[in-house]
Write an enzyme that holds these catalytic residues in place. Structure first.
Site, PDB file in Angstrom:
ATOM      1  N   GLY A  64      41.981  30.403  39.610  1.00  0.00           N
ATOM      2  CA  GLY A  64      41.828  29.416  40.671  1.00  0.00           C
ATOM      3  C   GLY A  64      42.840  28.298  40.717  1.00  0.00           C
ATOM      4  N   ASP A  83      39.123  37.642  45.000  1.00  0.00           N
ATOM      5  CA  ASP A  83      39.516  38.324  43.773  1.00  0.00           C
ATOM      6  C   ASP A  83      38.475  39.378  43.424  1.00  0.00           C
ATOM      7  OD1 ASP A  83      41.623  37.256  41.263  1.00  0.00           O
ATOM      8  OD2 ASP A  83      40.222  38.891  40.890  1.00  0.00           O
ATOM      9  N   ASP A 128      37.733  43.473  46.986  1.00  0.00           N
ATOM     10  CA  ASP A 128      39.061  44.087  47.001  1.00  0.00           C
ATOM     11  C   ASP A 128      39.678  43.854  48.374  1.00  0.00           C
ATOM     12  OD1 ASP A 128      41.289  45.736  47.049  1.00  0.00           O
ATOM     13  OD2 ASP A 128      40.282  47.425  46.085  1.00  0.00           O
ATOM     14  N   ASP A 172      49.490  35.859  43.881  1.00  0.00           N
ATOM     15  CA  ASP A 172      50.055  35.798  42.532  1.00  0.00           C
ATOM     16  C   ASP A 172      49.576  37.000  41.723  1.00  0.00           C
ATOM     17  OD1 ASP A 172      51.686  34.592  40.625  1.00  0.00           O
ATOM     18  OD2 ASP A 172      50.025  33.504  39.707  1.00  0.00           O
ATOM     19  N   LYS A 195      54.211  37.530  44.281  1.00  0.00           N
ATOM     20  CA  LYS A 195      54.920  37.743  43.019  1.00  0.00           C
ATOM     21  C   LYS A 195      55.584  39.114  43.012  1.00  0.00           C
ATOM     22  CE  LYS A 195      52.981  36.614  39.089  1.00  0.00           C
ATOM     23  NZ  LYS A 195      52.021  36.664  37.952  1.00  0.00           N
TER      24      LYS A 195
END
Length: 237
Positions: free
Chosen positions: A78, A98, A114, A138, A178
């Protein structure tokens, strides 16, 4: 974590005991103890040192603004969600999603699911109450230690996140994800350049020097024009 003594020299903290810990665990704990970002995160009440990565990316690319609708994919624990709530302000809407359970973050809607599931996509859109201005990811897959395999896995995950972003973003919106060593694959990069006005790579200072991670920052989502072009619909001039 490093501390400044009277002489201005950093003092390295060491583990008091290594009993019952593997060598890898000892190295990780030692690094955590001496990581200035870990100390700063604790002092600021942030859940992870990773929060400083998105803070630094924002300082460079001006990602956040008040009253935004923001989606944080793979949000646990978080840290990025906390930053998003702070930057979007009281009029903003932040949705964190998440697969792993995550403690509530004040000011954010925290969802379990998901992002590839249609039900999760619908839940995110319902919580946003409108299209998103910014999609953050991320996320990283479990690594195998095989560089080529791990690279393919992260690119596949970024592609899925980009698909999700294209479904929920409003025109002009942004996408941050990412990636690992090797950057963004040519096909994915071409797709992002088609969908967004600008696409850049960056490694924020908070990313450890020995880490292969970096981030792709895509801004200026072209929106309906892109979707119409994919469907073969002519756009008025």
């Amino acid at each position: 974590m490093p501390e400044e003594g009277k002489g201005g020299r950093g003092l390295t903290q060491r583990l008091r005991t290594a009993k019952g810990r593997t060598t890898a665990s000892q190295k990780w704990l030692q690094r955590q103890l001496n990581d200035p970002y870990v100390r700063r995160a604790k002092e600021a009440g942030l859940r992870s040192r990773a929060a400083f990565k998105i803070i630094e990316l924002d300082e460079r690319f001006s990602l956040f603004r008040p009253a935004q609708r923001i989606v944080d994919l793979g949000a646990a624990p978080g840290g990025w969600t906390q930053v998003a709530v702070s930057r979007a302000g009281d009029r903003g809407v932040v949705v964190a999603l998440d697969l792993l359970p995550m403690d509530p973050v004040a000011g954010a809607a925290v969802l379990l699911g998901d992002f590839n599931d249609k039900s999760a996509e619908c839940a995110v859109l319902d919580a946003l109450a409108g299209p998103a201005d910014l999609v953050l990811s991320d996320m990283a897959p479990n690594t195998t230690g095989h560089v080529a395999t791990d690279h393919l896995r992260i690119i596949a995950l970024v592609e899925l996140a980009a698909d999700f972003a294209a479904k929920v973003l409003s025109p002009g919106g942004a996408f941050v994800a990412k990636v690992f060593q090797g950057g963004t694959e040519r096909d994915l990069l071409a797709r992002l350049k088609r969908d967004f006005a600008t696409v850049r790579h960056a490694k924020p200072p908070a990313s450890r020097k020995d880490s292969a991670e970096s981030y792709v920052v895509a801004q200026g989502f072209r929106g309906e024009g892109v979707r119409a072009a994919e469907a073969g619909v002519a756009q008025p001039r």
